[in-house]
Design a protein around this motif. Structure first.
Motif, short mmCIF file in Angstrom:
data_model
loop_
_atom_site.label_atom_id
_atom_site.label_comp_id
_atom_site.label_asym_id
_atom_site.label_seq_id
_atom_site.Cartn_x
_atom_site.Cartn_y
_atom_site.Cartn_z
N TRP A 31 -4.20 -4.74 -5.15
CA TRP A 31 -3.70 -4.86 -3.78
C TRP A 31 -4.58 -5.83 -2.99
O TRP A 31 -4.08 -6.69 -2.28
N GLY A 32 -5.89 -5.67 -3.11
CA GLY A 32 -6.79 -6.58 -2.42
C GLY A 32 -6.60 -8.01 -2.87
O GLY A 32 -6.58 -8.94 -2.06
N ALA B 111 0.83 -1.21 0.00
CA ALA B 111 0.00 0.00 0.00
C ALA B 111 0.86 1.25 0.00
O ALA B 111 0.56 2.24 -0.69
N THR B 112 1.96 1.23 0.74
CA THR B 112 2.88 2.38 0.77
C THR B 112 3.54 2.58 -0.59
O THR B 112 3.66 3.71 -1.07
N ALA B 113 3.95 1.47 -1.22
CA ALA B 113 4.55 1.57 -2.55
C ALA B 113 3.56 2.15 -3.55
O ALA B 113 3.90 3.04 -4.35
N LEU B 114 2.31 1.68 -3.52
CA LEU B 114 1.31 2.21 -4.45
C LEU B 114 1.04 3.68 -4.19
O LEU B 114 0.86 4.46 -5.13
N SER B 115 1.01 4.07 -2.92
CA SER B 115 0.78 5.48 -2.60
C SER B 115 1.89 6.34 -3.22
O SER B 115 1.62 7.41 -3.78
N ALA B 116 3.14 5.88 -3.13
CA ALA B 116 4.26 6.63 -3.71
C ALA B 116 4.19 6.63 -5.23
O ALA B 116 4.46 7.66 -5.87
N ILE B 117 3.84 5.50 -5.82
CA ILE B 117 3.73 5.41 -7.29
C ILE B 117 2.62 6.33 -7.79
O ILE B 117 2.80 7.08 -8.76
N HIS B 118 1.48 6.32 -7.12
CA HIS B 118 0.36 7.16 -7.55
C HIS B 118 0.67 8.65 -7.35
O HIS B 118 0.24 9.49 -8.14
N ALA B 119 1.42 8.97 -6.29
CA ALA B 119 1.79 10.38 -6.06
C ALA B 119 2.65 10.92 -7.18
O ALA B 119 2.68 12.13 -7.43
N ALA B 120 3.37 10.02 -7.87
CA ALA B 120 4.19 10.44 -9.02
C ALA B 120 3.40 10.47 -10.31
O ALA B 120 3.97 10.73 -11.38
N SER C 47 -5.82 4.81 -10.81
CA SER C 47 -5.11 4.21 -9.69
C SER C 47 -5.99 3.22 -8.91
O SER C 47 -5.48 2.36 -8.18
N ALA C 48 -7.31 3.32 -9.05
CA ALA C 48 -8.21 2.40 -8.37
C ALA C 48 -7.99 0.96 -8.82
O ALA C 48 -8.26 0.02 -8.06
N THR D 177 -8.43 4.87 -1.60
CA THR D 177 -7.15 5.13 -2.26
C THR D 177 -6.05 4.31 -1.58
O THR D 177 -6.23 3.80 -0.45
N ALA D 178 -4.91 4.20 -2.23
CA ALA D 178 -3.77 3.51 -1.61
C ALA D 178 -3.33 4.23 -0.35
O ALA D 178 -2.94 3.60 0.64
N GLU D 179 -3.41 5.56 -0.36
CA GLU D 179 -3.01 6.33 0.83
C GLU D 179 -3.98 6.08 1.98
O GLU D 179 -3.56 5.97 3.15
#
Length: 325
Positions: A213-214, A135-144, A206-207, A270-272
């Motif tokens: 992830w699930g 989830a942390t990795a996806l949050s960082a990827i989506h933020a970019a 991103s969804a 969201t991932a975040e």
């Protein structure tokens, strides 16, 4: 012997190079093969400083398309801005050479798919670490500004310092509508981990990564994907119309996984939001679609409009390139 520590699962050791494989790309020496996928071949390389790297070389048929190179250039630049918390850092790229390639950090350790195949479902503490790290990795990827689009157990490496997500930042949705994305040869995603909107050829956001992830969390917790196994068209049909099987997922994660696997992308967290809930042990905000009648996934647009397929076979006929035999 009962109670003994199981031997370590072998990591991503390279295979020997083929006769036609490159021996050098730019400043990198090629020393072995790490794998091959729909986008190209991944090699183990060494930079001028001797540090090991992973180099993904794009397939010639993709490299021949100027539009693909343009997307690849933009996404490679975006990928280099992703924070390195729990991802394989993107170090370099050459989108303009005769063989475009992307260079990432080489991560030692087995994939999640290999670990579960050898050892079975993960222990609760390890499962929670995996869920939080991804989830942390996806949050960082989506933020970019990037959507992974193909997050699977094979794209999560279990490194000595924790899980790391790999293989993001490539232009997988090149010609995302039409025959390119609707054939098994170039499927945009992996059956069993694709979100409904990917199957329906609807816009992918991103969804879709949250859905994946699930799915990989269910796999890590139970040893099986949430929509079972079998023929491709049967898997796609279940993803569209049947609930995910999350039996066996620990109660601490079951609510988050269930929310991530909602059919409607706008109803997923969201991932975040997942990361924050996992960090704090709190519940997610209320489901934004819980008060309304859910819109059937087949009615969300895309090429097939509001059509519902009556069977997996009819879905197969609608998907160019999915065999029915």
């Amino acid at each position: 012997m009962a109670g003994s520590t199981p031997p370590p699962v072998q990591g991503n050791a390279p295979a020997p190079l083929n006769a036609t494989d490159p021996r050098r790309l730019g400043n990198y020496q090629i020393v072995g093969r790490l794998g091959q996928g729909g986008m190209g071949t991944v090699f183990l390389g060494r930079g001028a400083d001797g540090v090991a790297v992973a180099i993904k070389v794009i397939k010639p048929e993709l490299a021949a398309a100027p539009e693909f190179r343009s997307r690849f250039r933009r996404e490679a630049e975006s990928a280099r801005r992703v924070r390195r918390f729990t991802t394989a850092a993107v170090l370099d790229a050459d989108p303009d050479g005769p063989s475009p390639y992307l260079v990432t950090e080489y991560v030692e350790g087995p994939t999640l798919s290999k670990m579960v195949a050898r050892r079975g479902p993960m222990r609760p503490a390890d499962l929670e670490q995996l869920a939080l790290s991804v989830a942390t990795a996806l949050s960082a990827i989506h933020a970019a500004g990037i959507v992974h689009r193909d997050l699977t157990p094979a794209n999560v490496l279990l490194s000595p310092v924790g899980p790391k997500v790999i293989d993001f930042g490539l232009a997988r949705d090149f010609e995302g509508s039409g025959e390119f994305s609707r054939t098994t040869k170039h499927a945009i995603g992996t059956p069993g981990y694709m979100a409904p909107e990917q199957i329906l050829d609807s816009p992918v956001t991103s969804a879709a990564d949250v859905f994946a992830w699930g799915a990989i969390t269910v796999f890590a917790a139970t040893g099986r994907p949430p929509f079972g196994e079998g023929r491709i068209e049967a898997l796609l049909y279940r993803i569209l119309y049947e609930p995910a099987n999350i039996t066996g997922v620990p109660a601490e994660l079951a609510g988050l996984v269930d929310a991530a696997l909602r059919k409607e992308p706008e109803r997923r967290p969201t991932a975040e939001a997942l990361r924050m809930a996992l960090m704090s042990g709190t519940s997610l905000p209320a489901d934004p679609g819980s008060a309304a009648q859910p819109t059937p996934p087949e009615g969300r647009g895309g090429k097939d409009g509001g059509r519902r397929w009556s069977s997996p076979r009819s879905l197969a006929r609608a998907w160019t390139g999915v065999a029915e035999s």
